[in-house]
Enzyme design. Structure first.
Site, mmCIF file in Angstrom:
data_model
loop_
_atom_site.group_PDB
_atom_site.id
_atom_site.type_symbol
_atom_site.label_atom_id
_atom_site.label_comp_id
_atom_site.label_asym_id
_atom_site.label_seq_id
_atom_site.Cartn_x
_atom_site.Cartn_y
_atom_site.Cartn_z
ATOM 1 N N ASP A 34 1.233 -1.050 0.320
ATOM 2 C CA ASP A 34 0.162 0.018 0.160
ATOM 3 C C ASP A 34 0.715 1.359 -0.124
ATOM 4 O O ASP A 34 0.685 2.172 -0.096
ATOM 5 C CB ASP A 34 -1.112 -0.061 1.135
ATOM 6 C CG ASP A 34 -2.457 -0.675 0.789
ATOM 7 O OD1 ASP A 34 -2.399 -1.573 -0.045
ATOM 8 O OD2 ASP A 34 -3.484 -0.575 1.646
ATOM 9 N N ASN A 76 -4.897 -2.054 -4.865
ATOM 10 C CA ASN A 76 -5.738 -1.935 -3.506
ATOM 11 C C ASN A 76 -5.837 -1.356 -1.871
ATOM 12 O O ASN A 76 -6.122 -1.635 -1.424
ATOM 13 C CB ASN A 76 -6.087 -3.897 -3.270
ATOM 14 C CG ASN A 76 -7.945 -3.696 -2.620
ATOM 15 O OD1 ASN A 76 -8.289 -2.711 -2.920
ATOM 16 N ND2 ASN A 76 -7.327 -4.669 -1.977
ATOM 17 N N ASP A 311 -10.982 -2.101 12.584
ATOM 18 C CA ASP A 311 -10.064 -2.816 11.679
ATOM 19 C C ASP A 311 -9.287 -3.301 12.831
ATOM 20 O O ASP A 311 -9.130 -5.093 12.376
ATOM 21 C CB ASP A 311 -8.630 -2.117 10.926
ATOM 22 C CG ASP A 311 -8.463 -1.413 9.459
ATOM 23 O OD1 ASP A 311 -9.469 -1.810 8.852
ATOM 24 O OD2 ASP A 311 -7.953 -0.155 9.731
ATOM 25 N N GLU A 339 -11.345 -4.945 1.762
ATOM 26 C CA GLU A 339 -10.379 -5.100 1.476
ATOM 27 C C GLU A 339 -11.315 -5.954 0.332
ATOM 28 O O GLU A 339 -11.150 -6.790 -0.409
ATOM 29 C CB GLU A 339 -9.239 -5.811 1.609
ATOM 30 C CG GLU A 339 -8.085 -4.902 1.443
ATOM 31 C CD GLU A 339 -7.978 -3.894 2.238
ATOM 32 O OE1 GLU A 339 -9.224 -3.927 3.909
ATOM 33 O OE2 GLU A 339 -6.936 -3.134 3.728
ATOM 34 N N HIS A 383 -5.381 -8.857 3.676
ATOM 35 C CA HIS A 383 -4.271 -9.335 4.817
ATOM 36 C C HIS A 383 -4.212 -9.548 6.570
ATOM 37 O O HIS A 383 -4.004 -10.339 7.323
ATOM 38 C CB HIS A 383 -3.824 -8.070 4.710
ATOM 39 C CG HIS A 383 -4.152 -6.919 4.747
ATOM 40 N ND1 HIS A 383 -2.882 -6.101 6.016
ATOM 41 C CD2 HIS A 383 -4.581 -6.105 4.521
ATOM 42 C CE1 HIS A 383 -4.269 -4.597 5.711
ATOM 43 N NE2 HIS A 383 -5.299 -5.134 5.148
ATOM 44 N N ARG A 384 -5.177 -8.672 6.853
ATOM 45 C CA ARG A 384 -6.056 -8.622 7.676
ATOM 46 C C ARG A 384 -6.886 -10.413 8.488
ATOM 47 O O ARG A 384 -6.744 -11.190 9.097
ATOM 48 C CB ARG A 384 -7.302 -8.554 8.320
ATOM 49 C CG ARG A 384 -6.420 -5.774 8.271
ATOM 50 C CD ARG A 384 -7.487 -5.908 9.261
ATOM 51 N NE ARG A 384 -6.411 -4.231 8.742
ATOM 52 C CZ ARG A 384 -5.040 -4.241 9.195
ATOM 53 N NH1 ARG A 384 -4.118 -4.684 9.838
ATOM 54 N NH2 ARG A 384 -4.813 -2.689 8.838
ATOM 55 N N LYS A 416 0.468 -6.662 2.282
ATOM 56 C CA LYS A 416 -0.167 -5.105 1.701
ATOM 57 C C LYS A 416 0.412 -4.138 3.238
ATOM 58 O O LYS A 416 0.028 -2.879 3.053
ATOM 59 C CB LYS A 416 -1.484 -5.303 2.347
ATOM 60 C CG LYS A 416 -2.749 -4.117 1.542
ATOM 61 C CD LYS A 416 -4.019 -4.425 1.469
ATOM 62 C CE LYS A 416 -5.319 -3.471 0.480
ATOM 63 N NZ LYS A 416 -5.213 -2.170 1.744
#
Ligand code: C5P
Length: 654
Positions: A34, A76, A311, A339, A383-384, A416
């Site tokens: 990112d 993204n 998040d 995402e 990613h999370r 990311k």
């Protein structure tokens, strides 16, 4: 563990440094997908950027359009797409220029309509090049009217307001500019970060509640003033995985130390600490650090409005697997436009582990599994998802059953925001050696086991041990030390003390690069000789075992499956005819410009095989439970595919 830089701060500061006059040095910058797209975009727009380690020196545009046209690809990264859209729309409306902003397919499904509407209301000209309300976009010209308030909706993503606030200093400077938020503003802490960082760049914004923001008249060129140097805090959202890890697994009275953010962080996700405490974590901290350990166990189920930590709240959903009772996370509608649709994704993957899940438009409820299931977790290029679900691998801690592995599919998506996530996790988590999977690949010289094993390791993300290199290194060390070729005791002593490291494709012996020296013929001959001695073999066992580290190991040699890793989950014994192996080695040597004779190569291989097979200790032979693979007629790819298929059969995943 040390946290990577904050994504939210990195991308905001990068943009501000790019827009302001003069040079700004950023320290502790996050290096990730990112931030890379933001850096690339700034470069394309005419900023000068010098990188060194986690620092960057950026010479900004001083609020001017330096390049009249550009096409920017923003992956993204919402934190790049939204603010750059606003900044370029305002710049092109005041100074001309035409800019296109696009991203990956998912970026084109993430809404931006509210921001486009706000910018159009201000007088910017924006074309939606795909679906209305979504990227890709083209911004080109317009006439700004800053006398009326700019109105923006705040209930889908707070990034729209952030984008406007970062960009509006570029609009007419002699008057104040007012922004009015329509609807309930979500994720307010992110707006605080924006205001905080704008202030560091000399832009003062007055805020009345969360509804009205007033930008004072400014100097021309936006009036951004570089702070000269600015340090980026560690990422508080990334910290959540380690806070959770400490709360679940730091149970021996020692805390997990997290460096990079402290309780004084300007990031909203630091409030995750309160939620983790409510679930039972013991957290203390100071400036730039946190200490976390298990408090209450099992964790306590909670009901929480997570609007302020959208998040990090995902991490609570996974902590809920370790709680007593049902956890309910509410006010998380924004998860659906991140995402991936994170509510749907979270529900589907938690269920795979055996959890009970109820999902709604803006909430999720999680009841821990009664029986855990081993599961292959899909990550949806999010990613999370990958980072959260890595915590499921701690299931043995619940005592509810035997430890079951969790497989994370496409783990590289962590790039990311946290490219070294798994390495960092494995550096603070320990597993019983016996639980760390090993694939043993044995076979005679030139059977292609090194190539096969290295390819398997790379496909699985496992460590790789070339045990032959250890024998070669012992031989080389003996030669370097001037030890006689038959001094068994002295060579065994050297073998036991080998200072051998494998780094980025190179082999270092005592800090010196010996990659090529190890392949020398004379070294190979001595290696073959000393490898028949029990003293030498014994001296190298501990070193070989030390390669068995998370997440797994592929080891190649002669006795990986029979002696060193007897409990390997998969043992492969490669066979290929001596003729075939001689032909391969011949080709290799020719490619290196070394002339050789096939017949003598073959004779040499057969002699070496005979020595390996005939020695009294660890003779070369397939382990009883080894699978034989004759790769004489197979390509490397076909061999790799075959072994991966065998591996898959041994894993408890569908
Ligand atoms: O595989 P490579 O040719 O690099 O191995 C060097 C020498 O070490 C070989 O002669 C082989 O006999 C010996 N070796 C061994 N046991 C292993 C690996 C290699 O005896 N596990």
């Amino acid at each position: 563990m040390h946290l990577p830089g904050s994504k939210s701060i990195s991308n905001r500061v990068l943009l501000l440094a790019g827009l302001c006059a003069g040079t700004t040095t950023l320290h502790g910058l996050l290096a990730s997908d990112d931030t890379q797209v933001m850096l690339d975009a700034l470069r394309a727009l005419g900023c000068t950027i010098e990188r060194s380690g986690d620092s960057a020196r950026i010479t900004g545009l001083a609020g001017r359009v330096a390049v009249p046209q550009a096409k920017l690809f923003l992956g993204n990264a919402g934190t790049a797409m939204r603010p750059l859209t606003a900044a370029l729309a305002v710049l092109s409306a005041t100074q001309g220029g035409e800019f296109e902003l696009s991203g990956v397919a998912r970026m084109h499904e993430r809404p931006i309509g509210d921001l486009v509407d706000a910018l159009r209301g201000l007088g910017c000209r924006i074309d939606e090049l795909g679906q209305p309300g979504y990227p890709p976009l083209r911004v080109h010209g317009g006439t700004l009217d800053t006398t009326r308030p700019v109105r923006v909706r705040g209930d889908v993503s707070s990034q729209f307001l952030t984008a406007l606030l970062l960009a509006l200093p570029l609009a007419a400077s002699e008057s104040a500019v007012v922004v009015e938020v329509e609807g309930e503003l979500i994720s307010k802490p992110y707006i605080e970060i924006t205001l905080n960082l704008l202030a560091r760049f000399g832009i003062v914004i007055e805020r009345e509640g969360w509804q009205r923001f007033t930008l004072a008249p400014r100097a021309a060129g936006g009036g951004y003033r570089s702070p000269g140097e600015i340090a980026v805090e560690g990422d508080a959202s990334s910290a959540s995985y380690f806070i959770a890890l400490g709360a679940i697994a730091a149970s021996d009275g020692r805390a997990l130390r997290i460096e990079g953010v402290g309780l004084d962080s300007i990031q909203g996700d630091i409030r995750f600490v309160d939620a983790a405490r409510a679930m039972g974590a013991q957290v203390s901290g100071g400036p730039g650090w946190l200490d976390v350990q298990r408090g209450r166990w099992p964790l306590r189920a909670i009901e929480l409005d997570c609007n302020h930590i959208p998040d990090a709240a995902m991490t609570l959903a996974v902590m809920a697997l370790f709680a007593e009772g049902t956890t309910r996370l509410t006010n998380i509608a924004s998860w659906r436009v991140k995402e991936t649709d994170r509510i749907a994704a979270m529900a589907a993957e938690l269920r795979k582990l055996g959890a009970g899940v109820v999902e709604g438009a803006d909430f999720i409820e999680i009841t821990p599994p009664q029986t855990w299931h081993a599961a292959a977790i899909s990550t949806y290029d999010d990613h999370r998802m990958a980072m959260c679900f890595s915590l499921a691998s701690l299931n043995a801690i619940t005592g509810a059953g035997p430890g079951l592995p969790a497989r994370i599919l496409d783990p590289r998506c962590v790039g990311k925001t946290f490219p070294d996530y798994f390495e960092t996790l494995f550096s603070v988590a320990q597993a019983d050696a016996a639980a760390i999977p090993v694939i043993a690949v044995d076979g005679p010289s030139a059977s292609g086991k090194g190539t096969l094993a290295a390819a398997l390791a790379s496909a699985l993300g496992y460590h790789y041990l070339d045990s032959g290199a250890l024998y070669r290194a012992a031989a080389l060390a003996a030669r370097n030390a001037g030890v006689a070729d038959d001094d068994r005791a002295a060579i065994a002593r050297l073998a036991a003390m080998l200072d051998l490291r494998f780094e980025r494709g190179a082999t270092l012996l005592g800090g010196r690069d010996v990659t090529d020296a190890l392949r020398e013929e004379a070294v190979g001959v001595l290696a073959s000789k000393i490898s028949a001695w029990p003293e030498v073999r014994g001296a190298l066992v501990a070193l070989q075992l030390s390669f068995r580290r998370l997440p797994g190991l592929v080891a190649d040699g002669r006795d990986m499956g029979t002696v060193v890793f007897k409990d390997a989950k998969l043992k492969v014994f490669l066979t290929a005819s001596a003729a075939e192996r001689a032909a391969r080695r011949h080709k290799q040597l020719l490619a290196k410009g070394i002339s050789a004779n096939i017949e003598s190569l073959r004779a040499d291989l057969e002699a070496r095989d005979a020595r390996d097979r005939g020695r009294s200790v660890a003779p070369l032979e397939p382990a009883q439970d080894a699978l034989l693979l004759d790769n004489s007629g197979l390509t490397i790819e076909a061999s790799v595919e075959q072994v991966l298929a065998w591996w898959q059969e041994r894993c408890p995943f569908r």
